[in-house]
Design an enzyme around this catalytic site. Structure first.
Site, PDB file in Angstrom:
ATOM      1  N   GLU A 184      52.145  48.979   2.836  1.00  0.00           N
ATOM      2  CA  GLU A 184      52.695  47.693   3.243  1.00  0.00           C
ATOM      3  C   GLU A 184      51.585  46.656   3.020  1.00  0.00           C
ATOM      4  O   GLU A 184      50.530  46.723   3.648  1.00  0.00           O
ATOM      5  CB  GLU A 184      53.114  47.739   4.714  1.00  0.00           C
ATOM      6  CG  GLU A 184      54.009  46.611   5.145  1.00  0.00           C
ATOM      7  CD  GLU A 184      54.483  46.781   6.576  1.00  0.00           C
ATOM      8  OE1 GLU A 184      54.200  45.893   7.392  1.00  0.00           O
ATOM      9  OE2 GLU A 184      55.120  47.817   6.877  1.00  0.00           O
ATOM     10  N   ASP A 229      52.836  38.223  14.219  1.00  0.00           N
ATOM     11  CA  ASP A 229      51.580  38.946  14.199  1.00  0.00           C
ATOM     12  C   ASP A 229      50.635  38.495  15.301  1.00  0.00           C
ATOM     13  O   ASP A 229      50.592  37.321  15.666  1.00  0.00           O
ATOM     14  CB  ASP A 229      50.897  38.774  12.834  1.00  0.00           C
ATOM     15  CG  ASP A 229      51.669  39.448  11.727  1.00  0.00           C
ATOM     16  OD1 ASP A 229      51.824  40.668  11.803  1.00  0.00           O
ATOM     17  OD2 ASP A 229      52.134  38.754  10.805  1.00  0.00           O
TER      18      ASP A 229
END
Length: 266
Positions: free
Chosen positions: A49, A60
């Site tokens: 990823e 995030d």
């Protein structure tokens, strides 16, 4: 059959749990990206990823936010990320690569242009955090180019919506282990095992679990009920400050090796 589908079929046939490490493209150094990708595979990664740096990565936590900031400060953009995938493909034609990021860079690049360039570079799928099902028609050029759209599900996902996600899932369905941001330390596998088992029984694609996986022990616990484990913030944190590509490669291998061993031993 896509590279992602082939890889999960191979894992299932071997009775193994997939390992999906995440790195931010361009961090700790633009010069290290391709070498790092190969190092991840050598250390046991089944899929990669690759994070596309973005200025407002809302899903995030601080670790990946700062990694994005450092990469952007070095001038890293979407074009660089696609170029690095193409360079990676010169030596590795088999390991699936999923770009993880946000809709804005793709929209600015142009959906058709991005789709064509990503497919040509060897990208297999995209995970666009801020593109809900209701808006996913804009991704049709990506699907037409053969890129699989990876969907996110979470503990807060309503039953009706979960049924939709299970129906449209392709590549793999990414289950967020708790309601929060990447890198938080609140992982409790007891709370999610039964839910993931239910999702796996209904989803058209394998189920990978991420957010909060930090080490071999937490990865091994997830492996008991998931098709794959995603580990990102802890790896990005380990790579932070690596002064050379060789140091970044060594850190990545040292970090992933015990996790791969734990997954294979479960």
């Amino acid at each position: 059959m896509s590279r992602i589908d082939k890889r999960f079929a191979s894992l299932k046939a071997a009775g193994r749990t997939g390992l999906i490490p995440f790195i931010t493209a361009g961090d700790p150094s633009p010069d290290a990206v391709v070498a790092l990708m190969h190092a991840l595979v050598e250390a046991g990664a089944d899929l990669i990823e690759l994070g596309v740096p973005f200025s407002d990565p809302m899903a995030d936590g601080p670790v990946i936010q700062h990694a994005s900031e450092r990469a952007i400060a070095k001038g890293v953009g979407l074009g660089d990320v696609l170029r690095w995938v193409g360079e990676f493909r010169q030596r590795d034609a088999d390991t699936p690569v999923v770009l993880m990021g946000y809709l804005n860079p793709v929209e600015i690049h142009g959906y058709e242009a991005f789709a064509a360039e990503a497919a040509a570079a060897g990208v297999d799928g995209v995970l666009l955090v801020d593109c809900p099902l209701e808006e996913s028609a804009v991704l049709e050029p990506l699907r037409a180019a053969g890129l699989e759209t990876i969907r996110l599900a979470a503990p807060t996902t309503a039953p009706a919506r979960m049924a939709q996600l299970c129906e449209v899932a392709e590549g793999f369905l990414y289950y967020v282990s708790f309601a929060g941001i990447t890198g938080a330390g609140r992982l409790s596998t007891r709370d999610i095992a039964s839910r993931v088992a239910d999702i796996r029984s209904r989803a058209r694609a394998p189920v990978a679990v991420g957010f909060g996986v930090r080490d071999a022990q937490s990865a091994k616990e997830i492996a008991a009920f998931a098709d794959a484990v995603v580990i990102g913030s802890a790896l990005v944190e380990r790579l932070d400050g690596a002064g050379t590509a060789d140091e970044a490669v060594a850190r990545a291998k040292d970090f992933l090796a015990p996790i791969r061993a734990a997954l294979d031993a479960h």
